[in-house]
Design a protein around this motif. Sequence first.
Motif, PDB file in Angstrom:
ATOM      1  N   ILE A 134      24.041  49.249  37.281  1.00 59.75           N
ATOM      2  CA  ILE A 134      23.928  47.913  36.705  1.00 59.75           C
ATOM      3  C   ILE A 134      24.488  47.966  35.277  1.00 59.75           C
ATOM      4  N   PRO A 135      25.533  47.196  34.963  1.00 61.92           N
ATOM      5  CA  PRO A 135      26.161  47.293  33.638  1.00 61.92           C
ATOM      6  C   PRO A 135      25.194  46.921  32.523  1.00 61.92           C
ATOM      7  N   ALA A 136      25.366  47.547  31.386  1.00 68.94           N
ATOM      8  CA  ALA A 136      24.573  47.177  30.216  1.00 68.94           C
ATOM      9  C   ALA A 136      24.879  45.731  29.855  1.00 68.94           C
ATOM     10  N   GLY A 137      23.835  44.975  29.601  1.00 69.56           N
ATOM     11  CA  GLY A 137      24.034  43.575  29.250  1.00 69.56           C
ATOM     12  C   GLY A 137      24.329  42.686  30.443  1.00 69.56           C
ATOM     13  N   TYR A 138      23.986  43.141  31.655  1.00 67.44           N
ATOM     14  CA  TYR A 138      24.232  42.327  32.857  1.00 67.44           C
ATOM     15  C   TYR A 138      23.538  40.974  32.728  1.00 67.44           C
ATOM     16  N   ASP A 139      24.297  39.891  32.985  1.00 64.18           N
ATOM     17  CA  ASP A 139      23.736  38.546  32.890  1.00 64.18           C
ATOM     18  C   ASP A 139      24.128  37.666  34.075  1.00 64.18           C
ATOM     19  N   THR A 144      30.396  40.637  34.395  1.00 62.80           N
ATOM     20  CA  THR A 144      29.436  41.717  34.657  1.00 62.80           C
ATOM     21  C   THR A 144      29.342  42.014  36.156  1.00 62.80           C
ATOM     22  N   LEU A 145      29.536  41.002  36.982  1.00 60.89           N
ATOM     23  CA  LEU A 145      29.532  41.241  38.430  1.00 60.89           C
ATOM     24  C   LEU A 145      30.737  42.085  38.829  1.00 60.89           C
ATOM     25  N   ASP A 147      32.187  44.272  36.841  1.00 61.57           N
ATOM     26  CA  ASP A 147      31.844  45.621  36.379  1.00 61.57           C
ATOM     27  C   ASP A 147      30.904  46.304  37.370  1.00 61.57           C
ATOM     28  N   LEU A 148      29.957  45.545  37.890  1.00 58.66           N
ATOM     29  CA  LEU A 148      29.028  46.084  38.884  1.00 58.66           C
ATOM     30  C   LEU A 148      29.775  46.561  40.121  1.00 58.66           C
ATOM     31  N   ARG A 149      30.732  45.761  40.584  1.00 57.39           N
ATOM     32  CA  ARG A 149      31.520  46.161  41.763  1.00 57.39           C
ATOM     33  C   ARG A 149      32.242  47.484  41.493  1.00 57.39           C
ATOM     34  N   THR A 150      32.828  47.592  40.321  1.00 53.39           N
ATOM     35  CA  THR A 150      33.553  48.816  39.961  1.00 53.39           C
ATOM     36  C   THR A 150      32.610  50.007  39.890  1.00 53.39           C
ATOM     37  N   ASN A 151      31.446  49.794  39.283  1.00 55.00           N
ATOM     38  CA  ASN A 151      30.476  50.881  39.172  1.00 55.00           C
ATOM     39  C   ASN A 151      29.990  51.352  40.535  1.00 55.00           C
ATOM     40  N   VAL A 152      29.768  50.422  41.453  1.00 54.51           N
ATOM     41  CA  VAL A 152      29.335  50.791  42.803  1.00 54.51           C
ATOM     42  C   VAL A 152      30.391  51.659  43.471  1.00 54.51           C
ATOM     43  N   LEU A 153      31.659  51.285  43.327  1.00 59.65           N
ATOM     44  CA  LEU A 153      32.731  52.070  43.940  1.00 59.65           C
ATOM     45  C   LEU A 153      32.812  53.463  43.335  1.00 59.65           C
ATOM     46  N   ARG A 154      32.465  53.598  42.044  1.00 58.57           N
ATOM     47  CA  ARG A 154      32.543  54.894  41.388  1.00 58.57           C
ATOM     48  C   ARG A 154      31.275  55.721  41.589  1.00 58.57           C
TER      49      ARG A 154
END
Length: 793
Positions: A134-139, A144-145, A147-154
């Motif tokens: 979950i990205p810092a500062g998710y709103d 941010t969504l 960024d979340l998609r990218t983080n999940v893939l990584r």
Amino acid sequence: MSGRISKTIAGGLFSIRPVVLLLFIAATVFLGFQASKIQLNTDIRKMVPLGHPYIQNFLEHKDDMSLGNDVRVIVAETQSEDIFNPEYMTALKEITDEVFALDGVDPSKISSLWTSNVRWNEVTEQGFQGGEVIPAGYDGSEATLEDLRTNVLRSGQVGRLVADNFQSSVVHAHLLDALGENGVDIPVLAARLEEIRATYQDKYPNVRIHIVGLAKKAGDVMAAAEEVAMFFFFTLALIAVLLLLDTRCLRSAMTVTVCSFVAVIWQLGIVSTLGFTIDPYSMLVPFLVFAIAVSHGVQIVNTLANYAAEGQTPLDAARNTFQSLYVPGMVALVSDAIGFLTLYIIDVGVIRELAMAASIGVAVIIITNLIVVPMVLSYLGVSGASVRKIQAGEKKEHPLAGLFARFTRKPLAALSIVIAVAGYGVGIYMSQDLKIGDLDKGAPELWPDPCEEMDCPRGYEPKPRYRYNHDVNFLVSNYSVSADVLVVMGKTPVESCNTYPAMQTVDDLSWTLRNVEGVQDVVTISSATKLISTNMNEGSLKWATISRDQYALNNVMSFMPDSLYNLDCSLAPVYVFLDDHKAETLDRVTAAVADFAEKRNNEEVIEFKLASGNAGVEAATNQTIEANQYPMLALVYAVVSILVLIAFRSIRAVICIIVPLGLTSILCQALMAHLGIGVKVATLPVIALGVGIGVDYGIYIYSKLAHYLKQGMDLESAYRETLKTTGKAVAFTGITLAVGVIFWAFSSIKFQADMGILLTFMFLWNMIGALWLLPALGCFLLKPDAARARQNS
């Protein structure tokens, strides 16, 4: 001699009838109060063969391992293309918080996209980068969504915590020590999970929740306990009505029904007093106690009515009934009780408690039915309609006599024996396909998911009876992990689980298992090491190997998930994800591990031990049942044979009673193989308990037949007379009980439906075997003159 003993006991008991009945009422009140305190329980310790080497190995490392007692709450998006939208992520966060707050959940072992232990990492030109998914500062904004998609893939969680199609994600929670003294309260936990499902599916129309786990499965089975009770009372009422129609005597029908129900109350009361509980598998026992009690009660009423038809007073008829049925009744009930106790040799708690409960239940029938029913009827008597029916029947041939008496004639007797031999042969041949363990995917105790055979729409909401297996299929269809996990324990010297020899041996085992049919994936410390090494070297697949440099391996451990090793690095578990937990799959995988361990185990490097995980428990249970099912069945028959031999002092009697019983057992196993019902905790007791019910039929028929033979009648005449009394009661009992349990096929619990089918077959075939095959065997084994000579001696 047995006749003199019966006469003495009958005289003594019936001389103090008021005292006996008052004590009976007092005991019923006390035990009824105790029965009201009985508790339904599914303690996982009772479902595990604690003495099995697999479970002993787990207990040795239980502080570092899980028994597979976890819960996966799958939150599915049904309207958007994927889960990356604000409404879904809000729902997921709230559901994660709800799961975190559940009693029985280990708060340190919860994984979700919203938990801090789910992270991403990558190697860049500047070095390592990483953070929470979950990205810092998710709103909830588009940025941010994304960024979340990218983080999940990584993160490497696709296929594990996030579905392959990105339309759902998982909240994975481990439960507290399943084998500890303070186990999880499964009914409460399952109910709370259902509350979460209902609450958030109503609150968020775009969300559908699927829940998978051992505790949830057990909770669903227990939730149907009220339905099991409903079937019991329906069967009780049906049997009472049929008994009334047969006897045409309300007082005797009610006496048998009430006393048989009191036997159930006594059984539950004694079990509760001894500190035992009942579980979904032992819920069968009260019905079996009631069925056996009715079987004996019908014999008592039938015999007493015949004495009444001869003009005897109610007291004389009752006393003579007790005197004539005391020996065969005691033999039958003692055979049942000791036979049920043989189940105790199987080292599974639920089966052992079932054996104790069934034995206690049968023992109390000696009092509630064999003694109390004739005493009550000594006051009430039987109705005139019942007497007139019997007197009218004496003037014409009973339908049973015309049908079955002919099997005492040599041509038909010989043909019957040939058919029985053929039945044994066909049964043995077909039962070769009988499997140990589960034969279906998901939870075979519950009904299979109809979506396995049809294309159900997205967001489809199944009926409650299909829900759990639908949820299992959803997990298997959308994720790379399975609900069935076998864990192999790799034990090493302290601080040696990350040495090259240990890791390479683990990797070799992983390769072996990945090539076994039924294995989806294998996750180990070695597979994680390869992935981490690759990430640490700019993603180059050339580095997807296990380094021989110990410093490099030590560096890798700083990124290693803590689930792949323990604190002192002396245990490296191998997680084997399976397609299913069918017996064949478990046998193949455990055999492959055992073969590898035999060749490669080395105390100085690593030793592999089976097994943990839910599939490990299933494998241990299957092996326990496989090792004991035939010794248990042989012990049942040995006990019954010895007691019949003691009672009748005749090998011929043993053959006449046991051979039809054995045919029923063989054909029942063939039926199980044909219907795809495996031998497991839920079905093994049915096989043994069916023997206990069937032996009653044979003992009563043989006892009455021997009585007439001792009077000098030829076999056909003696059997005709037997069919008018005892034979008629046996036929009525078999048909009535079969009609009662056939309705179990409509139960929302599949294993109860399976038991209903098996019990229906056993009730009917035991009846047929006793009425048809026993006289055919008697044609060649029983001689009236010899019987009379033994009586005179």
